[in-house]
Scaffold this motif. Sequence first.
Motif, short mmCIF file in Angstrom:
data_model
loop_
_atom_site.label_atom_id
_atom_site.label_comp_id
_atom_site.label_asym_id
_atom_site.label_seq_id
_atom_site.Cartn_x
_atom_site.Cartn_y
_atom_site.Cartn_z
N GLU A 329 -40.04 90.97 -3.55
CA GLU A 329 -39.95 89.64 -4.16
C GLU A 329 -41.18 89.33 -5.01
O GLU A 329 -41.08 88.76 -6.10
N LEU A 330 -42.35 89.69 -4.51
CA LEU A 330 -43.57 89.44 -5.27
C LEU A 330 -43.61 90.27 -6.55
O LEU A 330 -44.06 89.79 -7.60
N LEU A 331 -43.14 91.51 -6.48
CA LEU A 331 -43.12 92.33 -7.68
C LEU A 331 -42.14 91.78 -8.71
O LEU A 331 -42.40 91.81 -9.92
N VAL A 332 -41.00 91.28 -8.25
CA VAL A 332 -40.04 90.67 -9.19
C VAL A 332 -40.64 89.43 -9.83
O VAL A 332 -40.49 89.19 -11.03
N GLN A 333 -41.34 88.61 -9.05
CA GLN A 333 -42.01 87.43 -9.62
C GLN A 333 -43.05 87.85 -10.65
O GLN A 333 -43.17 87.24 -11.72
N ALA A 334 -43.81 88.89 -10.33
CA ALA A 334 -44.82 89.37 -11.27
C ALA A 334 -44.17 89.88 -12.55
O ALA A 334 -44.68 89.63 -13.66
N ASP A 335 -43.03 90.55 -12.42
CA ASP A 335 -42.34 91.06 -13.60
C ASP A 335 -41.83 89.92 -14.47
O ASP A 335 -41.89 89.98 -15.70
N ASP A 336 -41.33 88.84 -13.85
CA ASP A 336 -40.87 87.68 -14.62
C ASP A 336 -42.02 87.03 -15.39
O ASP A 336 -41.88 86.68 -16.57
N SER A 337 -43.16 86.86 -14.72
CA SER A 337 -44.32 86.26 -15.40
C SER A 337 -44.81 87.14 -16.53
O SER A 337 -45.15 86.65 -17.63
N LEU A 338 -44.83 88.45 -16.30
CA LEU A 338 -45.31 89.36 -17.33
C LEU A 338 -44.37 89.38 -18.53
O LEU A 338 -44.82 89.50 -19.68
N SER A 339 -43.06 89.24 -18.30
CA SER A 339 -42.11 89.19 -19.41
C SER A 339 -42.39 88.00 -20.31
O SER A 339 -42.29 88.09 -21.54
N LYS A 340 -42.74 86.86 -19.72
CA LYS A 340 -43.09 85.68 -20.53
C LYS A 340 -44.35 85.94 -21.35
O LYS A 340 -44.43 85.55 -22.52
N ALA A 341 -45.33 86.60 -20.75
CA ALA A 341 -46.57 86.89 -21.48
C ALA A 341 -46.31 87.85 -22.64
O ALA A 341 -46.81 87.65 -23.75
N LEU A 342 -45.52 88.89 -22.40
CA LEU A 342 -45.24 89.87 -23.46
C LEU A 342 -44.41 89.26 -24.57
O LEU A 342 -44.48 89.72 -25.72
N ALA A 343 -43.61 88.25 -24.25
CA ALA A 343 -42.86 87.57 -25.31
C ALA A 343 -43.79 86.83 -26.26
O ALA A 343 -43.51 86.69 -27.45
N LEU A 344 -44.93 86.36 -25.74
CA LEU A 344 -45.91 85.66 -26.58
C LEU A 344 -46.81 86.64 -27.33
O LEU A 344 -47.11 86.43 -28.51
N ARG A 345 -47.25 87.71 -26.65
CA ARG A 345 -48.14 88.70 -27.27
C ARG A 345 -47.70 90.10 -26.86
O ARG A 345 -48.20 90.67 -25.89
N PRO A 346 -46.73 90.68 -27.58
CA PRO A 346 -46.18 91.98 -27.17
C PRO A 346 -47.20 93.11 -27.15
O PRO A 346 -47.05 94.05 -26.37
N ALA A 347 -48.23 93.06 -27.99
CA ALA A 347 -49.17 94.18 -28.09
C ALA A 347 -50.49 93.93 -27.37
O ALA A 347 -51.43 94.71 -27.54
N ASP A 348 -50.59 92.88 -26.56
CA ASP A 348 -51.86 92.57 -25.91
C ASP A 348 -52.24 93.67 -24.92
O ASP A 348 -51.42 94.09 -24.08
N ALA A 349 -53.47 94.13 -24.99
CA ALA A 349 -53.93 95.24 -24.15
C ALA A 349 -53.94 94.86 -22.67
O ALA A 349 -53.57 95.66 -21.80
N ARG A 350 -54.36 93.63 -22.37
CA ARG A 350 -54.42 93.21 -20.97
C ARG A 350 -53.02 93.16 -20.36
O ARG A 350 -52.79 93.64 -19.24
N ALA A 351 -52.06 92.62 -21.10
CA ALA A 351 -50.69 92.54 -20.59
C ALA A 351 -50.10 93.94 -20.42
O ALA A 351 -49.39 94.21 -19.44
N ARG A 352 -50.39 94.85 -21.35
CA ARG A 352 -49.88 96.21 -21.23
C ARG A 352 -50.47 96.92 -20.01
O ARG A 352 -49.79 97.71 -19.34
#
Length: 650
Positions: A329-352
């Motif tokens: 469940e925690l990994l799924v939550q993390a994946d949802d949050s990360l998807s929102k971040a990548l939608a804002l900055r797809p090439a950000d090094a920290r998000a990658r």
Amino acid sequence: MSTRVWFGQFTIEDGEARPDGPYSGASERLLAGLVDECYVVTNPLTPHAPDHCPVIVRQVLEGYGGEELSVTGGLARAVSAAHWQLLAWNRRSLPEHRALLGAAAVVLREDRCYACHAGPVGVYLHQDGVVDLLAPAGAAGSARGGLGSDGAAPQMAVRPVASGARLLMCSEPLSPAELAALPGILALDPQEALAELYLMLRDRPRAAVMLAAVLAAPAGRRAVRGDTTLVQIDTAPPPDQPALRRRRGLPLRRRGLQQFRTTPSAWDAVRARLRVPLLALGTLLLLLVLVAAVRGLRGGDNGFSSAVDAAQADLARATSAADVATKRELLVQADDSLSKALALRPADARARQVQQQLEQAFRAIIASSTLTGATPLADLAAAGIAPRDVTGMAWTDRPYLLNGANGSVYALPDAPPASTPQGEPPPTTVFSPGQVVDGRAAGKALLIAVGRPLGIMRPPELLVYDDHQQLYSYAGGSAIHGVALPPNPPWKSVTGLAYGAQALYVLDAAGNQVWRVPETKDGFAGQPQPLLTKVDLADATGIAVGTDIYVTGSTTPLRRFGPAGALPFQIHGLLRPLEGPLPPIPEPSSGLLYVVDRGGKRLVVLDESGTLRAEYTSPEMGALAWGVVKPGQAICFVAGQLAYLLKLPS
């Protein structure tokens, strides 16, 4: 004038032709008085891709039809959304379960053809005796560049079309010999051409073909540049309209338009006095718009940082969590949050970087639930049983399976047999149609279950229900005998059977009911009792009884019912929802439910609240057709032509 199109299609699946199929689809979109004809075709490239094809087809058609964008913008948005959804699913799945497919979406609007494609698929435009290739040829089975792959890059092609043009879409690219014959085929009448295409492709194990013939197309009024062609179209006005002069940067003007304004009016004086205040107001509004834009950008930045922070926090908590359900469940939550971040900055090094850590955590969980050591028990092919013919399994003293094709029941070994040069032994027949039981011929077996028809203190026996509405019981090594049922049962159908609490439970999907039949001295001849009120069980496929009643269905995978009716049952911790589960097998001593998920090719273990406790798969389960569990000990499953036994962790 709108474009008039003739449309036809066919699908070949396992050598059989059908008028339509899961690999293609078509729809219309009406926008600003223009009708868009939209066609989608897919090419499954991996073993699990066919299951995703109808979902991708529907998503592209609905995504394009729901966007108020240009044709190219709508197509690109719909195809890209389908790709990213499939890619996200692949990143959460085992490598052998990943789905890759070629896809093409084509729109006919007025005198234009727009094609968006990715991966190997065939799109051909025929007009004036020439065939134009709108999608790259590629290797038919190559997954490179297909939807769901990291290297997918949907491409767009635009071509003019005129009356008489033919658009052909194939799930797989045509061979050079087939391409050589294509101009002659597409020059025929559309119906004849479709028949010739079937004759040419009928030997393929799988094919989806769509043919659109432009019967009438409007004359174009502007030049449109395609990927490789600039089409010059006549821009002269129609003969019944006078030509009007156009001054650069100004609207059309006619002579004498100003002759009635020779002196300033009262409104001119008012407008002159208001000019300065209006300019000041316009400047203020422009500044407000700029301030709002800057705040929006800052908000987007804050949204990005908070999304990445949330993903990292959930990832850290998942790493330290001991319970597998909590970790998932925690990994799924993390994946949802990360998807929102990548939608804002797809090439950000920290998000990658967080994305790579998250993928490693997912792979670690998947690897920990993959079991090895599945042992073959029996060769089904030796008994003439195909995997698709298995419609039921049960486990009493040993595993049993039901062959729905011939209505026979077979016993499997309860332990792996000694290997022989001839391979695994065939299963043993224990019940067959026409077999004489208690002086009468039995019918075809429809259902099997586990029960204790002669008392709770006896070992469990195999229950067999046939198409003569008779119930039989079999204990390993003894003769089959009849079991009494109510003389005039009230149910409209027998969709499933289950035993529990000294009673037989009958799932009646046609009557939207579950009946409880109390145990008697000669079987289950007590007065049937209806248990449910105002429920819809039209999609029900199976039943299990533990502390509560569990019903599986084609629309709702798993539901739970109690004495008061439907009970909430939400599954927590699964990365992928159940896909075609069999009725759960309860373990009363632990309160656990063992669910064989046929569509998901796995075994899922839940507690009574619906929380995931374990999830198991194995390389052999990649072809899972049916399965049954001996709780806490082993699973017996059918995959390919073999029945396997796999021990479960303690």
